[in-house]
Design an enzyme around this catalytic site. Sequence first.
Site, short mmCIF file in Angstrom:
data_model
loop_
_atom_site.label_atom_id
_atom_site.label_comp_id
_atom_site.label_asym_id
_atom_site.label_seq_id
_atom_site.Cartn_x
_atom_site.Cartn_y
_atom_site.Cartn_z
N TRP A 80 0.91 -1.08 -0.08
CA TRP A 80 -0.07 -0.16 0.20
C TRP A 80 0.48 1.33 -0.18
O TRP A 80 0.56 2.23 -0.44
CB TRP A 80 -0.45 0.09 1.01
CG TRP A 80 -0.20 -0.40 2.28
CD1 TRP A 80 0.08 0.37 3.11
CD2 TRP A 80 -0.19 -1.76 2.71
NE1 TRP A 80 0.41 -0.43 4.56
CE2 TRP A 80 0.57 -1.52 4.69
CE3 TRP A 80 -1.00 -2.68 2.83
CZ2 TRP A 80 0.52 -2.72 4.89
CZ3 TRP A 80 -0.92 -3.89 3.60
CH2 TRP A 80 0.15 -3.84 4.05
N GLN A 100 -5.61 -3.95 14.61
CA GLN A 100 -5.85 -5.51 15.17
C GLN A 100 -5.20 -7.04 14.76
O GLN A 100 -5.43 -7.50 14.29
CB GLN A 100 -7.16 -5.86 15.14
CG GLN A 100 -8.35 -4.93 15.71
CD GLN A 100 -7.85 -4.41 17.34
OE1 GLN A 100 -8.01 -5.46 17.80
NE2 GLN A 100 -9.19 -3.05 17.21
N ASP A 112 -0.92 5.89 16.89
CA ASP A 112 -1.76 4.28 17.28
C ASP A 112 -0.81 3.90 18.92
O ASP A 112 -0.01 4.69 19.04
CB ASP A 112 -1.80 3.69 16.20
CG ASP A 112 -0.96 3.33 15.90
OD1 ASP A 112 1.00 4.17 15.86
OD2 ASP A 112 -0.50 1.87 14.80
N GLU A 149 -4.98 0.29 6.31
CA GLU A 149 -5.06 0.63 7.54
C GLU A 149 -6.56 0.39 8.44
O GLU A 149 -6.31 0.12 9.67
CB GLU A 149 -5.23 2.46 8.07
CG GLU A 149 -3.94 3.47 7.49
CD GLU A 149 -2.65 2.64 7.78
OE1 GLU A 149 -2.45 2.08 9.55
OE2 GLU A 149 -0.84 3.39 7.87
N CYS A 153 18.54 2.31 16.98
CA CYS A 153 17.64 3.94 17.03
C CYS A 153 17.72 4.46 16.56
O CYS A 153 18.70 5.35 16.72
CB CYS A 153 17.05 3.75 18.35
SG CYS A 153 15.10 4.77 18.33
N TYR A 189 -6.98 8.00 14.67
CA TYR A 189 -5.81 7.37 13.74
C TYR A 189 -5.95 7.38 12.54
O TYR A 189 -4.84 7.86 12.03
CB TYR A 189 -4.99 5.93 14.34
CG TYR A 189 -4.34 5.60 13.29
CD1 TYR A 189 -2.97 6.25 13.80
CD2 TYR A 189 -4.86 4.46 12.91
CE1 TYR A 189 -1.70 4.90 13.12
CE2 TYR A 189 -3.95 4.08 12.51
CZ TYR A 189 -2.66 4.55 12.37
OH TYR A 189 -1.14 3.50 11.68
N CYS A 236 11.42 0.36 18.29
CA CYS A 236 10.04 1.20 19.36
C CYS A 236 9.44 -0.39 19.12
O CYS A 236 8.72 -0.05 19.98
CB CYS A 236 10.24 1.98 19.31
SG CYS A 236 9.85 2.57 20.75
N LEU A 246 -9.74 -11.95 8.86
CA LEU A 246 -9.41 -10.67 9.37
C LEU A 246 -9.49 -10.60 10.85
O LEU A 246 -9.33 -10.38 11.68
CB LEU A 246 -9.14 -9.70 8.81
CG LEU A 246 -8.49 -9.68 7.82
CD1 LEU A 246 -8.82 -8.05 6.44
CD2 LEU A 246 -6.17 -9.35 7.84
N GLY A 247 -11.33 -11.28 10.72
CA GLY A 247 -11.33 -11.05 11.82
C GLY A 247 -12.02 -9.64 12.43
O GLY A 247 -12.10 -8.51 11.41
N TYR A 248 -13.35 -9.28 13.37
CA TYR A 248 -12.92 -7.77 14.00
C TYR A 248 -13.55 -7.45 12.76
O TYR A 248 -14.11 -6.53 12.00
CB TYR A 248 -12.25 -6.72 14.03
CG TYR A 248 -12.07 -7.42 15.61
CD1 TYR A 248 -12.07 -7.16 16.59
CD2 TYR A 248 -10.99 -7.52 15.52
CE1 TYR A 248 -11.52 -7.37 17.69
CE2 TYR A 248 -9.87 -8.56 16.23
CZ TYR A 248 -10.14 -7.98 17.69
OH TYR A 248 -9.95 -8.74 18.82
FE1 SF4 Z 1 11.77 3.24 21.53
FE2 SF4 Z 1 14.35 4.35 20.46
FE3 SF4 Z 1 13.40 4.70 22.82
FE4 SF4 Z 1 15.16 2.37 22.27
S1 SF4 Z 1 15.51 4.41 22.27
S2 SF4 Z 1 12.99 3.15 23.98
S3 SF4 Z 1 14.19 2.78 19.96
S4 SF4 Z 1 12.43 5.66 21.17
#
Ligand code: SF4
Length: 347
Positions: free
Chosen positions: A25, A43, A139, A38, A204, A121, A193, A81-83
């Site tokens: 997409w 879910q 989200d 989206e 990160c 969202y 994250c 897919l449910g819901y």
């Molecule tokens: Fe999340 Fe980056 Fe913070 Fe680690 S450093 S908690 S990956 S935002």
Amino acid sequence: MSGVSKAIVQPLLDWYDAGHRDLPWRSEPTPYRVWVSEIMLQQTRVEAVRGYFSRWMNALPDIPALAAADEAVYTKLWEGLGYYSRVRNLHRAAVLLCEEYGGELPADYDRLLALPGVGEYTAGAVASIAFGLPVPAVDGNVLRVAARLDNDFTPITDAKFKKQTRERFAALMPSDRSGDLNQSLMELGATVCLPNGAPRCADCPIQHLCEGFHRGNAAVLPLRAAKKARRVENRTALVVRCGQLVGLRQRPKKGLLAGLWELPSLDGHLSPDELRAALTEMGWSVRKLLSLRPAKHIFTHVEWHMNGVYVELDAPAPTLTFVTPAELRDAYALPSAFRSFVSVLED
Ligand code: SF4
């Protein structure tokens, strides 16, 4: 340290530009494709959505096609897919878009938000990714990133926390790349994250701006309010055969799995004698009963613990609709709760 602030914008955009997942997409982010993807992704994991998305786009390539489709067609495309309220809302919204907006999605956040099944969202994602409007798309992934960035121990389910987070991201939106910033945050939440105490902080791009990381709290954040225990319902689910045909029934128009076809089932875990007596009382002419492997299905607020029974009838039961196994496979969307039982029909 900066937490959620303008300082995160450029590192996130640079990181996003340097490479991100190739999602179908994203290659052609028309409003319709962004919207459908989206809704499917709510879910449901990205990998599971890929196949559904391409089948959907082949069958229903635009809003008028969706608006004109039969319920059996779009629920079948959604099967697994449910819901299912999501797909019904997609269809309702498509009809409304044809009536009021010439079969197009409006390039306006508030009008998007007013569509059935579209929350803040999704409206933000469509508005920013498809139309380039400078609105956030916050989200659960983005709330988690925000709580960690700010070292904030407020539960992320807290309505005030959500509202404040949306406002803070709204203030960061670049006028030219809001869709990319929102997608970089989604990508960060989905690939770096990560939830459940497993952030990959070493990879990160905004680690140097992350308060939670610097205080050693990345893995314990975000805090979650204790969940209410789910209600457990014991059921006896029936794979009903009469000759070559399979018996189905339709669920009520309201409530869990509203309006979907299902295997018939009875309350409780019934012994063979109890089941035979209950079915005879319902006027069914039972020839044979065979126990199947039990199955469990977890919904948001309830768990079904199901014993399965294969039931052979001498004559069709009056309250059921009988279809061939091929019709069941090709034309009826059976909720995944029953999938393990239906597999006996393939043996
Ligand atoms: Fe999340 Fe980056 Fe913070 Fe680690 S450093 S908690 S990956 S935002």
